[in-house]
Design a protein around this motif. Structure first.
Motif, PDB file in Angstrom:
ATOM      1  N   ASP A 237      27.484  41.911  20.018  1.00 31.24           N
ATOM      2  CA  ASP A 237      28.730  41.273  19.579  1.00 31.24           C
ATOM      3  C   ASP A 237      29.950  41.822  20.323  1.00 31.24           C
ATOM      4  OD1 ASP A 237      27.345  39.766  17.762  1.00 31.24           O
ATOM      5  OD2 ASP A 237      27.429  41.363  16.238  1.00 31.24           O
ATOM      6  N   SER A 238      29.676  42.842  21.124  1.00 28.11           N
ATOM      7  CA  SER A 238      30.811  43.540  21.724  1.00 28.11           C
ATOM      8  C   SER A 238      31.319  42.840  22.980  1.00 28.11           C
ATOM      9  CB  SER A 238      30.402  44.982  22.061  1.00 28.11           C
ATOM     10  OG  SER A 238      29.239  44.941  22.862  1.00 28.11           O
ATOM     11  N   ILE A 239      31.924  41.674  22.756  1.00 30.28           N
ATOM     12  CA  ILE A 239      32.457  40.946  23.905  1.00 30.28           C
ATOM     13  C   ILE A 239      33.964  41.103  23.955  1.00 30.28           C
ATOM     14  CG2 ILE A 239      32.716  38.665  24.937  1.00 30.28           C
ATOM     15  CD1 ILE A 239      30.068  37.927  23.658  1.00 30.28           C
ATOM     16  N   PRO A 240      34.449  41.579  25.082  1.00 31.64           N
ATOM     17  CA  PRO A 240      35.913  41.750  25.195  1.00 31.64           C
ATOM     18  C   PRO A 240      36.610  40.396  25.349  1.00 31.64           C
ATOM     19  CG  PRO A 240      34.846  42.222  27.295  1.00 31.64           C
ATOM     20  CD  PRO A 240      33.738  41.948  26.326  1.00 31.64           C
ATOM     21  N   ASP A 241      37.904  40.422  25.338  1.00 33.44           N
ATOM     22  CA  ASP A 241      38.679  39.192  25.513  1.00 33.44           C
ATOM     23  C   ASP A 241      38.631  38.783  26.988  1.00 33.44           C
ATOM     24  OD1 ASP A 241      40.338  37.095  25.549  1.00 33.44           O
ATOM     25  OD2 ASP A 241      42.186  38.236  25.159  1.00 33.44           O
ATOM     26  N   LEU A 242      37.759  37.826  27.270  1.00 26.89           N
ATOM     27  CA  LEU A 242      37.513  37.460  28.668  1.00 26.89           C
ATOM     28  C   LEU A 242      38.708  36.757  29.298  1.00 26.89           C
ATOM     29  CD1 LEU A 242      33.819  36.312  28.320  1.00 26.89           C
ATOM     30  CD2 LEU A 242      34.657  38.419  29.344  1.00 26.89           C
ATOM     31  N   ASP A 243      39.483  36.078  28.481  1.00 26.81           N
ATOM     32  CA  ASP A 243      40.641  35.373  29.033  1.00 26.81           C
ATOM     33  C   ASP A 243      41.678  36.330  29.592  1.00 26.81           C
ATOM     34  OD1 ASP A 243      39.704  32.781  28.413  1.00 26.81           O
ATOM     35  OD2 ASP A 243      40.141  33.202  26.292  1.00 26.81           O
ATOM     36  N   ALA A 244      41.604  37.575  29.124  1.00 26.84           N
ATOM     37  CA  ALA A 244      42.572  38.551  29.604  1.00 26.84           C
ATOM     38  C   ALA A 244      42.252  39.007  31.035  1.00 26.84           C
ATOM     39  CB  ALA A 244      42.597  39.772  28.674  1.00 26.84           C
ATOM     40  N   LYS A 270      32.840  46.348  39.076  1.00 23.66           N
ATOM     41  CA  LYS A 270      33.317  47.561  38.434  1.00 23.66           C
ATOM     42  C   LYS A 270      34.213  47.224  37.236  1.00 23.66           C
ATOM     43  CE  LYS A 270      35.273  52.042  39.753  1.00 23.66           C
ATOM     44  NZ  LYS A 270      36.750  52.072  39.612  1.00 23.66           N
ATOM     45  N   ALA A 271      35.194  46.367  37.475  1.00 30.55           N
ATOM     46  CA  ALA A 271      36.119  45.986  36.413  1.00 30.55           C
ATOM     47  C   ALA A 271      35.399  45.357  35.226  1.00 30.55           C
ATOM     48  CB  ALA A 271      37.171  45.027  36.968  1.00 30.55           C
ATOM     49  N   VAL A 272      34.379  44.541  35.544  1.00 30.34           N
ATOM     50  CA  VAL A 272      33.638  43.865  34.478  1.00 30.34           C
ATOM     51  C   VAL A 272      32.888  44.888  33.629  1.00 30.34           C
ATOM     52  CG1 VAL A 272      31.705  42.305  34.000  1.00 30.34           C
ATOM     53  CG2 VAL A 272      33.416  41.679  35.719  1.00 30.34           C
ATOM     54  N   LEU A 273      32.219  45.789  34.303  1.00 31.89           N
ATOM     55  CA  LEU A 273      31.432  46.783  33.573  1.00 31.89           C
ATOM     56  C   LEU A 273      32.319  47.653  32.703  1.00 31.89           C
ATOM     57  CD1 LEU A 273      28.749  47.872  36.209  1.00 31.89           C
ATOM     58  CD2 LEU A 273      28.679  46.040  34.515  1.00 31.89           C
ATOM     59  N   GLU A 274      33.492  47.967  33.196  1.00 27.87           N
ATOM     60  CA  GLU A 274      34.412  48.794  32.419  1.00 27.87           C
ATOM     61  C   GLU A 274      34.890  48.057  31.177  1.00 27.87           C
ATOM     62  OE1 GLU A 274      37.291  49.876  35.344  1.00 27.87           O
ATOM     63  OE2 GLU A 274      36.070  51.547  36.076  1.00 27.87           O
ATOM     64  N   ALA A 275      35.016  46.729  31.275  1.00 24.65           N
ATOM     65  CA  ALA A 275      35.509  45.932  30.153  1.00 24.65           C
ATOM     66  C   ALA A 275      34.480  45.797  29.029  1.00 24.65           C
ATOM     67  CB  ALA A 275      35.934  44.547  30.642  1.00 24.65           C
ATOM     68  N   PHE A 276      33.181  45.883  29.403  1.00 25.30           N
ATOM     69  CA  PHE A 276      32.142  45.718  28.394  1.00 25.30           C
ATOM     70  C   PHE A 276      31.715  47.067  27.826  1.00 25.30           C
ATOM     71  CE2 PHE A 276      31.934  41.544  30.120  1.00 25.30           C
ATOM     72  CZ  PHE A 276      31.402  40.740  29.121  1.00 25.30           C
ATOM     73  N   PRO A 277      31.885  47.252  26.536  1.00 31.54           N
ATOM     74  CA  PRO A 277      31.506  48.528  25.938  1.00 31.54           C
ATOM     75  C   PRO A 277      30.005  48.774  25.992  1.00 31.54           C
ATOM     76  CG  PRO A 277      32.202  46.953  24.253  1.00 31.54           C
ATOM     77  CD  PRO A 277      32.467  46.316  25.564  1.00 31.54           C
ATOM     78  N   SER A 278      29.209  47.743  25.801  1.00 32.02           N
ATOM     79  CA  SER A 278      27.774  47.976  25.862  1.00 32.02           C
ATOM     80  C   SER A 278      27.039  46.749  26.366  1.00 32.02           C
ATOM     81  CB  SER A 278      27.225  48.362  24.477  1.00 32.02           C
ATOM     82  OG  SER A 278      27.066  47.199  23.705  1.00 32.02           O
ATOM     83  N   PHE A 279      25.976  46.973  27.108  1.00 35.10           N
ATOM     84  CA  PHE A 279      25.125  45.884  27.596  1.00 35.10           C
ATOM     85  C   PHE A 279      23.823  46.526  28.045  1.00 35.10           C
ATOM     86  CE2 PHE A 279      27.737  47.423  31.063  1.00 35.10           C
ATOM     87  CZ  PHE A 279      26.807  47.660  32.068  1.00 35.10           C
ATOM     88  N   GLU A 280      22.777  45.696  28.185  1.00 36.91           N
ATOM     89  CA  GLU A 280      21.494  46.249  28.609  1.00 36.91           C
ATOM     90  C   GLU A 280      21.265  46.113  30.096  1.00 36.91           C
ATOM     91  OE1 GLU A 280      18.476  44.432  26.269  1.00 36.91           O
ATOM     92  OE2 GLU A 280      19.233  45.370  24.422  1.00 36.91           O
ATOM     93  N   LYS A 281      21.604  44.939  30.608  1.00 30.52           N
ATOM     94  CA  LYS A 281      21.276  44.630  31.996  1.00 30.52           C
ATOM     95  C   LYS A 281      22.422  43.879  32.618  1.00 30.52           C
ATOM     96  CE  LYS A 281      16.397  43.377  32.067  1.00 30.52           C
ATOM     97  NZ  LYS A 281      15.656  42.121  32.186  1.00 30.52           N
ATOM     98  N   VAL A 282      22.580  44.072  33.919  1.00 27.61           N
ATOM     99  CA  VAL A 282      23.557  43.249  34.620  1.00 27.61           C
ATOM    100  C   VAL A 282      22.918  42.689  35.886  1.00 27.61           C
ATOM    101  CG1 VAL A 282      24.538  45.222  35.858  1.00 27.61           C
ATOM    102  CG2 VAL A 282      25.892  43.157  35.564  1.00 27.61           C
ATOM    103  N   GLU A 283      23.301  41.461  36.189  1.00 25.52           N
ATOM    104  CA  GLU A 283      22.733  40.787  37.358  1.00 25.52           C
ATOM    105  C   GLU A 283      23.852  40.098  38.108  1.00 25.52           C
ATOM    106  OE1 GLU A 283      19.846  37.506  36.867  1.00 25.52           O
ATOM    107  OE2 GLU A 283      18.672  39.005  35.753  1.00 25.52           O
ATOM    108  N   ILE A 284      23.826  40.241  39.428  1.00 26.11           N
ATOM    109  CA  ILE A 284      24.769  39.440  40.221  1.00 26.11           C
ATOM    110  C   ILE A 284      24.013  38.247  40.759  1.00 26.11           C
ATOM    111  CG2 ILE A 284      26.107  39.349  42.353  1.00 26.11           C
ATOM    112  CD1 ILE A 284      27.047  42.092  41.920  1.00 26.11           C
TER     113      ILE A 284
END
Ligand SMILES: Nc1ncnc2c1ncn2[C@@H]1O[C@H](COP(=O)(O)OP(=O)(O)OP(=O)(O)O)[C@@H](O)[C@H]1O
Ligand SMILES: [Mg+2]
Lengths: 322, 249
Positions: A237-244, A270-284
């Motif tokens: 549920d930890s989704i930051p305010d993406l519009d910001a 980098k900026a994206v990862l910093e904005a998300f408090p928690s996640f399991e996996k990231v893919e580009i």
């Protein structure tokens, strides 16, 4: 312009609009890709340019000659590798090439050398004197490629040239096409269902669907329009305010994942990862021509999604017949 | 220049394929022998026509028949070319359609002439005496007939999509041509209605010319016969050229 297509249209049996008001032009030395799902009209388009079927409407010029007014000269300027196998399987590979050289006006003094070079290129020299009947599907395909190039045409039409080839053979064909373009300045129109191939070879591609060009541009431009994506999974549920985050062009939320559309994914990561408090996996996800294809046709082409009545299938049925 | 080498290429292919399909070679030798022996020999013992035994009488007819069948059935190879898509490769070559047609014609004529030669060689076995002049006259007739009949087969073939369809149409054409030609019976003293049909059949004149040359008995003068079959051949070649111009892949 080595090829100029003007309002070309083909209606089969008064109802099937196989090619519908197609316009494009190709510069000398350009490799132009025609992509589209089965039945999109690619083969029909090539056959009209090769003067073996008549357009219902419109016309085109090839090497400066009108396909309706000077079909003989058009044929003298082109080479074509057909989608369906069209060599005579009662003859040997060498004989098929020989007939081609004779019919396509290759000077007599060059027959032997050109044929031998062509055979070497497609690695059929040891099988040159076997009847084509005894070739494998891919070998036959390679023979027909060699044949299409034998008379060194100004414009080359390749209708799914690498269908049924193994990866090594395919890459060798790519290399050869590229060297032909570079050294002899020939122009190429190629149809393919392999997006990777189109991306690798083509200066420009047109995606056609139901006989119409949906989009036409450089592969890089088309991919850029799709944009790069960053996919985060297991975000909870930890989704930051993406519009910001102003660099995010678009985003989409799924159950437990978020997909962000950005311009330069590796830079923004980098900026994206910093904005998300928690996640399991990231893919580009970098855009591929496949994504472009999907976007414009609403269909996906998978590897091995061979054309209807494709090359291999035809070979198999023909063998049984003879 | 390239038209000539294209013509040569098309001819070369036909010859190669012909010699490789052994069944074609074998049947082209045995069919006429079978006819001559079974039909001619069997009936021949009981029938005498125009003072000769039946086997001798129908010999020129058997020669014509071999030419007729081989030549017209050759048209199936254009249907076959379409089926195996080799036709596309030929049609995309920078050659005139008339060249493509003539390539096929001389290819088919080669088949027919080979067959014709074999059948003509059988002649002495059943008591036909050849002189160089007789042989020359016979060859000319065989050659001209082959030109016309191969073209006829190709005209039909160029319009057909399937070998089966071709076979059907050709039987409708070939059997009347054969049975009305006087290959099997003398053409004088026929009922009037039948006589008209016989005179309309171009093969009649071929058979008549051969019979005149080989057996010394004929209805029309040799040159008249030759004139008619030459006109037929010229007409079929013209028609074939047109048919090939309109032919689709
Ligand atoms: N000879 C024909 N008669 C009638 N319709 C035809 C004929 N050839 C093709 N079509 C139709 O025209 C449309 C375009 O066919 P075409 O072969 O040009 O497609 P394509 O893009 O080459 O497809 P593929 O990727 O399967 O090779 C299809 O709907 C097909 O059914
Ligand atoms: Mg196609």
């Amino acid at each position: 312009m080595i090829v100029e297509v003007k309002g070309l249209t083909k209606v089969y049996d008064k109802e099937v609009k196989a090619v519908d008001q197609v316009n494009f032009s190709i510069k000398e030395g350009e490799v132009f890709g025609l992509l589209g799902p089965n039945g999109a009209g690619k083969t029909t388009l090539l056959h009209m340019l090769a003067t073996i079927i008549e357009p219902t409407e419109g016309t085109a010029t090839v090497n400066g000659f009108d396909i309706l007014k000077e079909p003989g000269r058009v044929r003298g300027s082109i080479g074509i590798v057909f989608q369906d196998p069209s060599s005579d399987d009662m003859l040997t590979g060498y004989e098929n090439l020989m007939l081609h050289a004779m019919m396509f006006g290759v000077p007599r003094s060059e027959w032997g050398e050109r044929i031998n070079n062509a055979l070497k290129l497609v690695e059929l020299t040891p099988r040159a004197n076997d009847r084509v009947k005894k070739y494998s599907g891919g070998m036959r395909r390679r023979l027909e490629l060699a044949r299409g190039l034998l008379h060194e045409p100004k414009v080359l039409f390749l209708d799914e040239p690498t269908l049924g080839l193994d990866p090594q053979s395919r890459e060798r064909v790519w290399e050869y096409i590229q060297s032909l373009v570079k050294e002899k300045g020939i122009s190429v129109i190629i149809t393919t269902h392999y997006m990777e191939e189109a991306d690798h070879l083509c200066d420009r591609v047109a995606i056609i669907d139901s006989g119409r060009i949906a989009v036409m541009d450089k592969p890089s431009t088309l991919k850029h329009e799709i944009g790069e994506r960053i996919l985060l999974k297991g975000v909870g549920d930890s989704i930051p305010d993406l519009d910001a985050l102003s660099f995010i062009k678009k985003y989409e939320k799924y159950d437990d994942a978020v997909e962000l559309c950005v311009d330069d994914a590796s830079k923004r990561l980098k900026a994206v990862l910093e904005a998300f408090p928690s996640f399991e996996k990231v893919e580009i996800r970098l855009p591929t021509l496949n994504d472009v294809f999907l976007k414009y046709t609403g269909r996906e082409i998978r590897e091995g999604d061979a054309a209807e009545g494709g090359f291999m299938e035809r070979i198999m049925t023909k063998r049984k017949n003879r | 220049m390239s038209e000539i080498s294209g013509l040569l290429a098309l001819w070369l292919r036909e010859v190669k394929v012909f010699t490789r399909e052994h069944s074609r070679v074998v049947s082209s030798v045995f069919t006429p022998i079978l006819w001559l022996v079974v039909f001619g020999g069997g009936l021949g013992s009981s029938i005498v026509i125009q003072g000769m035994d039946y086997q001798t009488f129908i010999y020129p007819g058997i020669v014509s028949m071999s030419i007729l069948f081989t030549s017209v059935f050759f048209g199936i190879y254009i249907v076959w070319d379409r089926k195996i898509d080799f036709l596309k490769e030929v049609l995309v070559a920078p050659l005139r359609r008339s060249t493509i047609f003539m390539g096929k014609v001389i290819g088919g004529m080669t088949d027919s002439m080979i067959q014709g030669t074999i059948v003509l060689l059988l002649g002495p076995l059943i008591g036909i005496g050849y002189t160089p002049l007789i042989l020359l006259k016979a060859y000319i007739v065989v050659f001209v007939m082959a030109a016309g009949l191969v073209s006829l087969g190709l005209v039909i073939g160029s319009q057909m999509e399937s070998p089966e369809g071709f076979g059907m149409v050709v039987s409708f054409v070939v059997y009347p041509l054969f049975f009305l030609s006087g290959a099997l019976f003398p053409i004088d003293n026929l009922p009037t209605w039948l006589g008209y049909f016989v005179l309309l059949d171009p093969l009649t004149y071929g058979v008549d010319a051969l019979r005149g040359a080989m057996l010394g008995t004929s209805r029309f003068p040799y040159l008249l016969d030759l004139g008619v079959i030459t006109a037929f051949a010229a007409f079929m070649i013209a028609l074939g050229t047109q048919a090939f111009k309109r032919m689709k892949t």
